[in-house]
Design a protein around this motif. Structure first.
Motif, PDB file in Angstrom:
ATOM      1  N   GLY A  53       0.823  -1.201   0.000  1.00  0.00           N
ATOM      2  CA  GLY A  53       0.000   0.000   0.000  1.00  0.00           C
ATOM      3  C   GLY A  53       0.859   1.254   0.000  1.00  0.00           C
ATOM      4  N   GLU A  55       1.404   5.386   1.497  1.00  0.00           N
ATOM      5  CA  GLU A  55       1.161   6.271   2.628  1.00  0.00           C
ATOM      6  C   GLU A  55       0.122   7.334   2.246  1.00  0.00           C
ATOM      7  OE1 GLU A  55       2.663   5.836   5.598  1.00  0.00           O
ATOM      8  OE2 GLU A  55       3.684   4.080   4.774  1.00  0.00           O
ATOM      9  N   PRO A  56      -0.540   7.922   3.235  1.00  0.00           N
ATOM     10  CA  PRO A  56      -1.504   8.993   2.905  1.00  0.00           C
ATOM     11  C   PRO A  56      -0.836  10.182   2.213  1.00  0.00           C
ATOM     12  CG  PRO A  56      -1.787   8.267   5.177  1.00  0.00           C
ATOM     13  CD  PRO A  56      -0.561   7.578   4.650  1.00  0.00           C
ATOM     14  N   GLN A  57       0.375  10.535   2.623  1.00  0.00           N
ATOM     15  CA  GLN A  57       1.142  11.600   1.984  1.00  0.00           C
ATOM     16  C   GLN A  57       2.226  10.937   1.138  1.00  0.00           C
ATOM     17  OE1 GLN A  57       0.502  14.900   2.423  1.00  0.00           O
ATOM     18  NE2 GLN A  57       2.138  15.534   1.057  1.00  0.00           N
ATOM     19  N   MET A  58       2.284  11.268  -0.167  1.00  0.00           N
ATOM     20  CA  MET A  58       3.235  10.606  -1.061  1.00  0.00           C
ATOM     21  C   MET A  58       4.664  10.950  -0.682  1.00  0.00           C
ATOM     22  SD  MET A  58       3.622  10.693  -5.199  1.00  0.00           S
ATOM     23  CE  MET A  58       2.066   9.905  -5.480  1.00  0.00           C
ATOM     24  N   THR A  59       5.499   9.931  -0.599  1.00  0.00           N
ATOM     25  CA  THR A  59       6.911  10.125  -0.300  1.00  0.00           C
ATOM     26  C   THR A  59       7.715  10.045  -1.596  1.00  0.00           C
ATOM     27  OG1 THR A  59       7.274   7.759   0.029  1.00  0.00           O
ATOM     28  CG2 THR A  59       6.599   9.038   1.958  1.00  0.00           C
ATOM     29  N   GLU A  62       7.739   6.445  -2.923  1.00  0.00           N
ATOM     30  CA  GLU A  62       6.516   6.072  -3.644  1.00  0.00           C
ATOM     31  C   GLU A  62       6.471   6.709  -5.028  1.00  0.00           C
ATOM     32  OE1 GLU A  62       3.585   7.394  -0.901  1.00  0.00           O
ATOM     33  OE2 GLU A  62       3.561   5.516   0.213  1.00  0.00           O
TER      34      GLU A  62
END
Length: 73
Positions: A53, A55-59, A62
């Motif tokens: 999956g 994360e809620p905030q794109m790193t 990702e």
């Protein structure tokens, strides 16, 4: 009149020879076409996608996965 019949006959003969030549060429290319088609199918349906999956905030990691680039730190 006779020259038109001769021209039509030559045209039909040329089309027949061209068809025969193209069929012979396709028979020789068939194994190579099959190999290319199978390799495309393997690459299209390979299991190289990321299964995890996000994360809620794109790193940055990702984003690199999505873009298909390497992450140089």
């Amino acid at each position: 009149m006779a020259s038109a019949v001769v021209a039509v006959g030559l045209t039909v003969a040329a089309a027949g020879f061209a068809g025969h030549y193209s069929l012979q060429a396709m028979k020789h290319m068939e194994p190579q076409v099959k190999q290319v088609f199978q390799s495309l199918l393997k690459s299209a349906f390979s299991d190289t996608n990321y299964r995890g999956g996000f994360e809620p905030q794109m790193t940055k990691w990702e984003a690199a996965l999505i873009l298909g680039v390497s992450l140089l730190i």
